[in-house]
Design a protein around this motif. Structure first.
Motif, short mmCIF file in Angstrom:
data_model
loop_
_atom_site.label_atom_id
_atom_site.label_comp_id
_atom_site.label_asym_id
_atom_site.label_seq_id
_atom_site.Cartn_x
_atom_site.Cartn_y
_atom_site.Cartn_z
N UNK A 12 0.60 -1.41 -0.09
CA UNK A 12 0.01 0.11 -0.09
C UNK A 12 0.64 1.28 0.05
N UNK A 13 2.15 1.41 0.86
CA UNK A 13 2.59 2.16 0.95
C UNK A 13 3.56 2.78 -0.43
N UNK A 14 3.90 1.58 -0.70
CA UNK A 14 4.78 1.65 -2.15
C UNK A 14 3.88 2.24 -3.39
N UNK A 15 2.68 1.67 -3.37
CA UNK A 15 1.89 2.22 -4.30
C UNK A 15 1.56 3.51 -4.30
N UNK A 16 1.26 3.94 -3.04
CA UNK A 16 0.80 5.39 -2.77
C UNK A 16 1.94 6.35 -3.23
N UNK A 17 3.01 5.91 -2.83
CA UNK A 17 4.22 6.85 -3.04
C UNK A 17 4.76 6.74 -4.28
N UNK A 139 -11.69 -1.61 -6.04
CA UNK A 139 -10.56 -1.86 -5.12
C UNK A 139 -10.91 -1.71 -3.39
N UNK A 140 -12.01 -1.12 -3.17
CA UNK A 140 -12.41 -1.04 -1.94
C UNK A 140 -13.01 -2.06 -1.36
N UNK A 141 -13.44 -3.06 -2.43
CA UNK A 141 -14.35 -4.19 -2.16
C UNK A 141 -13.42 -5.49 -2.30
N UNK A 147 -3.01 -5.98 -3.12
CA UNK A 147 -2.71 -6.67 -4.30
C UNK A 147 -3.43 -5.89 -5.48
N UNK A 148 -4.64 -5.41 -5.18
CA UNK A 148 -5.30 -4.54 -6.28
C UNK A 148 -4.68 -3.31 -6.56
N UNK A 149 -4.39 -2.82 -5.41
CA UNK A 149 -3.35 -1.42 -5.70
C UNK A 149 -2.20 -1.63 -6.74
N UNK A 150 -1.40 -2.92 -6.38
CA UNK A 150 -0.21 -3.15 -7.32
C UNK A 150 -0.64 -3.50 -8.74
#
Length: 166
Positions: A12-17, A139-141, A147-150
């Protein structure tokens, strides 16, 4: 701490960054001047003041503004995700708690993006932004939101950069 919790936090942090680092759209010098309320001196300013005969000029009344705001909303949401992911280490959350926190952040981001879609005057841009909000809602579901974020979230900013413009 379990490996799944560590993975979820890092993902989560890697994708957001990554989203923060790449940004969503580049602002051209002309847009930057228009945003600041100034224009470039000389003949270029006069030439840009001439209305374009293209139909895009009339159908995209607020497209640039809405697209910039969608960018801002996605960057702010990404920051919130990164901040919460980093803070979850000190909160000592379980993997499921981290996933639930990420789901809440994504649901809130989808609502914020959808609010911008309602502002869009151009129906094509409105549809693009609504589709983006629907993707984020998915993604919220997701059973594994990190994994969805990636796999999916990382494709959203480049798509908006390409398609959300006047």
């Amino acid at each position: 701490m379990s490996r799944s919790v560590v993975y979820a936090r890092r993902a989560a942090a890697a994708v957001a960054l990554g989203v923060l680092a790449m940004g969503c759209q580049d602002t051209s010098p002309e847009e930057a001047g228009a945003t600041a309320g100034t224009s470039a001196p000389g003949p270029t300013a006069t030439a840009s003041a001439v209305p374009s005969p293209s139909p895009v000029a009339t159908t995209a009344a607020n497209t640039a503004e809405v697209c910039r705001e969608v960018d801002r909303v996605i960057v702010a949401g990404s920051r919130r995700i990164a901040t919460d992911s980093a803070a979850s280490v000190s909160w000592d959350l379980t993997g499921e708690q981290v996933a639930e926190q990420l789901r809440r952040n994504l649901a809130e981001l989808a609502d914020d993006v959808r609010a911008q879609a309602r502002r869009a005057a151009d129906p094509e841009i409105r549809a693009l932004i609504e589709e983006t909000a629907d993707q984020i809602d998915a993604g919220s579901r997701a059973s594994r939101p990190a994994a969805w974020m990636n796999s999916t979230f990382t494709a959203i900013p480049p798509r908006l950069t390409r398609d959300c413009r006047a």
